[in-house]
Structure formats: structure tokens, C-alpha cells
Design a protein around this motif. Structure first.
Motif, PDB file in Angstrom:
ATOM      1  N   PRO A   1      19.712 -27.637 -46.749  1.00 32.88           N
ATOM      2  CA  PRO A   1      20.135 -28.098 -47.743  1.00 32.88           C
ATOM      3  C   PRO A   1      19.359 -27.574 -49.322  1.00 32.88           C
ATOM      4  O   PRO A   1      18.286 -26.678 -49.108  1.00 32.88           O
ATOM      5  CB  PRO A   1      19.716 -29.612 -48.074  1.00 32.88           C
ATOM      6  CG  PRO A   1      18.554 -29.596 -47.154  1.00 32.88           C
ATOM      7  CD  PRO A   1      18.856 -28.472 -46.057  1.00 32.88           C
TER       8      PRO A   1
ATOM      9  N   ASN B   1      14.207 -25.601 -44.218  1.00 32.45           N
ATOM     10  CA  ASN B   1      13.845 -26.903 -43.840  1.00 32.45           C
ATOM     11  C   ASN B   1      14.498 -27.037 -42.461  1.00 32.45           C
ATOM     12  O   ASN B   1      15.382 -27.679 -42.295  1.00 32.45           O
ATOM     13  CB  ASN B   1      14.225 -28.020 -44.637  1.00 32.45           C
ATOM     14  CG  ASN B   1      13.387 -27.730 -46.161  1.00 32.45           C
ATOM     15  OD1 ASN B   1      12.508 -27.656 -46.108  1.00 32.45           O
ATOM     16  ND2 ASN B   1      14.183 -27.638 -47.158  1.00 32.45           N
TER      17      ASN B   1
ATOM     18  N   GLY C   1      24.389 -28.133 -46.649  1.00 28.81           N
ATOM     19  CA  GLY C   1      23.627 -29.294 -45.947  1.00 28.81           C
ATOM     20  C   GLY C   1      24.075 -29.628 -44.619  1.00 28.81           C
ATOM     21  O   GLY C   1      23.261 -29.870 -43.760  1.00 28.81           O
TER      22      GLY C   1
ATOM     23  N   GLU D   1      21.815 -34.040 -45.861  1.00 31.91           N
ATOM     24  CA  GLU D   1      20.156 -33.885 -45.268  1.00 31.91           C
ATOM     25  C   GLU D   1      19.871 -34.812 -44.276  1.00 31.91           C
ATOM     26  O   GLU D   1      19.387 -34.367 -43.055  1.00 31.91           O
ATOM     27  CB  GLU D   1      19.240 -33.918 -46.399  1.00 31.91           C
ATOM     28  CG  GLU D   1      18.225 -33.439 -46.182  1.00 31.91           C
ATOM     29  CD  GLU D   1      17.128 -33.265 -47.278  1.00 31.91           C
ATOM     30  OE1 GLU D   1      15.982 -32.864 -47.000  1.00 31.91           O
ATOM     31  OE2 GLU D   1      17.607 -33.476 -48.368  1.00 31.91           O
TER      32      GLU D   1
ATOM     33  N   HIS E   1      17.918 -27.118 -52.553  1.00 36.75           N
ATOM     34  CA  HIS E   1      17.089 -27.839 -53.445  1.00 36.75           C
ATOM     35  C   HIS E   1      16.889 -26.782 -54.753  1.00 36.75           C
ATOM     36  O   HIS E   1      15.730 -26.222 -54.761  1.00 36.75           O
ATOM     37  CB  HIS E   1      15.807 -28.603 -53.127  1.00 36.75           C
ATOM     38  CG  HIS E   1      16.154 -29.374 -51.839  1.00 36.75           C
ATOM     39  ND1 HIS E   1      16.585 -30.724 -52.167  1.00 36.75           N
ATOM     40  CD2 HIS E   1      16.071 -29.385 -50.465  1.00 36.75           C
ATOM     41  CE1 HIS E   1      16.696 -31.330 -50.812  1.00 36.75           C
ATOM     42  NE2 HIS E   1      16.240 -30.266 -49.739  1.00 36.75           N
TER      43      HIS E   1
END
Length: 328
Positions: free
Chosen positions: A178, A299, A173, A238, A180
Motif C-alpha cells: 500500500p 510492508n 494495495g 491493506e 502511504h
């Protein structure tokens, strides 16, 4: 008996001589009049008292002239200079706080403090439940027996496994990527549920010889805190990864730099025609290619996209939103 002789009458000549001697004495010791200020023989009445009063009047007139001069009021006192220096320092600190590099440093320091506090809290919460898990695992075994000793190891090896998962998610993170993973989430909840059940089971209603709500809550406190930390820490990290601190322009010159944002890249005529916003769709496709190549995280933040795609901040945020919407 004594007889008083008759006093002879004074001689008029003796009386005249005495008066003449007294007048001569007074004339010799009579005070002299002060000379006139102008050097003449006439005296104009200016005594010492008059001169003293004239000096006081002259002094008063000079003081009145000096009191009308505001020059001393224009000078800064020591207190004014101290306040002005403090105000100048506060303004410099405020300007420095707006510098992109300083904002990034402050965010990194705060993130490090929060992660450290969360991990310490999680470790203490798991250590708090060690005694409850040991009592459950020992199942009434005699003290210092093999079963009683091995019961102390149940909570530590579960806690270490849980800390591995939480630590990995926390580190990723902080790197802007991060994790998931439903599998890791299920592993976390499995360990936490086991810890919660083993801590509370011996004190549950119908199980404990004498039920006490305070004792049950006290033994459930450690697992509850661990669940809260494990749930909140990835969300906080995050959010930190998505921070946009602005663009650092130029080398450090010692003066604070205000946060500046680069304009969106123009795609029209460079000779002065109106700039056209970059195609978000094309940039999104380029971002997906960079993610597939490993040049960008899964991300990416707006800052990472702006640096990789060489676009403006607003455009990078739109690309980031497009990527997140496409993965949901």
C-alpha cells in the motif's frame, strides 16, 4: 241354480301310494354329507367355515412372525438417503472451505468485488456532483454558450485526476504494497474539498436566494460519498493484503486439504534435540536486505515473509511486526 255334488271319501290305498312317492322323491334329492378329511367314512365336523377360519389363523401367525423381524427398518428410505447425501455434500464443502487455496481464492474474489463496488460508487458519486459543479462554474452564463459548455468539463477532469490517485493506491494495495504518501493524500483531499465547495456554495445559507437544507444535503451527497470511499478503500485493501491463508501442501489430489502451518524452523541438533526458535532479529535483518534489494515489498505480509525467509508462520508474524514497528 247349481247343486254341489258330494265329494267321495279318499281311498286309503291312494293315500299310501302318494306318501310312498313323496318319500322316494325326498330320498332321491336329499343332500350328501362331505367326506371326512382323513379319508375315512366318519365325518369330523370340519366344514368350509372351519377351514376358512383355520386359514385366517395361520395367516395371522405368519404375519405376527414377520412383524417381529426388524430387517425392513434397517433399510434407508429415499428421504433418509437424500438427507445423508446432503449432509455428506455439506461436510465436503466445509472441508473444502478450509483449504488454503480455496481460502485464497475466496479472498481474491471478495476483494475484487469490493474494489469494483467501491470504484463504481466513487464514479457515480463524482458524476452526481457534475451538475452542481457545472452550475457553479457557469456562473449564470447563457445556455450553450462557450462558458456554459466548458463548465461541464470542470468536474470530469478533476474526477479523472482523483481516480488516477485512488486507482493507483487501490492497485498497489492489492499487491501487498500500500502507498502511504502524504503528498497523494493531500492531492486527494484538495480535489474532494474543491468538489465539495463548488457543489454546496450556491446553496449555502446567505448565498442562496431561498435556503433549503434538503437541497444543500442533496448536492453535498456526492462529494461526501467520494470522501468515504477514498478513505476506506486503502484501509480495506491493506487488511486483505495481510491475510494469511496457510500453506498449500502437495499437489491437488481431488480431496480437500485442511489448513496446515509449517513449524518454526529449528536451529539445533537435527538428531532429535529440542528445537530452538529461529532468531527473529537475524530474520528481520535478512528481511530488510530483501526489501532493499526489491525482493520484498516495503510492508510485506506474513505469508510473503514465510516464503522468502523459509520460516514458520509465528516467526514470520513476529518479523512482520518488527518491521512495522521499526518504520513507525
Amino acid at each position: 241354480m247349481t247343486t254341489r255334488l258330494p265329494t267321495p271319501d279318499p281311498d286309503p290305498e291312494d293315500i299310501g301310494q302318494g306318501i310312498a312317492a313323496l318319500e322316494a322323491h325326498l330320498a332321491a334329492h336329499a343332500p350328501t354329507e362331505p367326506p371326512a378329511p382323513n379319508g375315512s367314512d366318519e365325518f369330523d365336523g370340519e366344514t368350509r367355515r372351519v377351514r376358512r377360519l383355520r386359514a385366517q389363523v395361520a395367516e395371522a401367525r405368519m404375519l405376527a412372525d414377520l412383524h417381529d423381524d426388524d430387517t425392513p427398518l434397517l433399510l434407508d428410505s429415499r428421504k433418509v438417503r437424500r438427507r445423508r447425501r446432503a449432509a455428506h455434500e455439506a461436510a465436503r464443502l466445509h472441508a473444502l472451505a478450509q483449504d488454503p487455496a480455496m481460502r485464497a481464492w475466496q479472498a481474491a474474489r471478495m476483494r475484487r468485488v469490493l474494489v469494483t463496488a467501491a470504484m463504481v460508487s466513487l464514479t457515480l458519486a463524482l458524476a452526481w456532483s457534475t451538475a452542481g459543479v457545472q452550475k457553479f462554474a457557469a456562473d449564470g452564463a447563457p445556455a450553450w454558450s462557450p462558458s456554459w459548455l466548458f463548465a461541464w468539463l470542470v468536474e470530469p477532469f478533476m474526477s479523472l485526476a482523483l481516480l488516477v490517485v485512488v486507482g493507483a493506491k487501490a492497485y498497489m494495495g492489492t499487491r501487498g504494497q500500500p502507498i502511504h504518501s502524504p503528498t497523494l493524500t493531500r492531492i486527494e483531499w484538495l480535489f474532494l474539498a474543491l468538489t465539495l465547495a463548488m457543489n454546496g456554495w450556491p446553496y449555502a445559507p446567505g448565498i442562496a436566494a431561498e435556503f433549503s437544507l434538503s437541497r444543500l444535503v442533496l448536492h453535498l451527497l456526492g462529494p461526501v460519498v467520494a470522501v468515504a470511499v477514498v478513505t476506506a478503500l486503502p484501509i480495506i485493501l491493506e487488511a486483505f493484503a495481510g491475510l494469511d491463508h496457510g500453506t498449500v501442501t502437495g499437489a491437488s489430489t481431488g480431496a480437500p486439504t485442511a489448513p496446515t502451518y509449517r513449524h518454526n524452523a529449528p536451529t539445533g541438533d537435527p538428531a532429535g534435540s529440542p528445537a530452538v526458535r529461529a532468531d527473529v532479529g537475524e530474520l528481520t535483518r535478512r528481511a530488510r536486505d530483501l526489501i532493499a534489494a526489491g525482493a520484498l515489498p516495503v510492508n510485506p505480509s506474513a505469508t510473503a515473509l514465510r516464503a522468502a525467509l523459509r520460516c514458520g508462520t509465528d516467526t514470520a508474524r513476529q518479523v512482520r511486526d518488527e518491521l512495522r514497528n521499526s518504520t513507525q
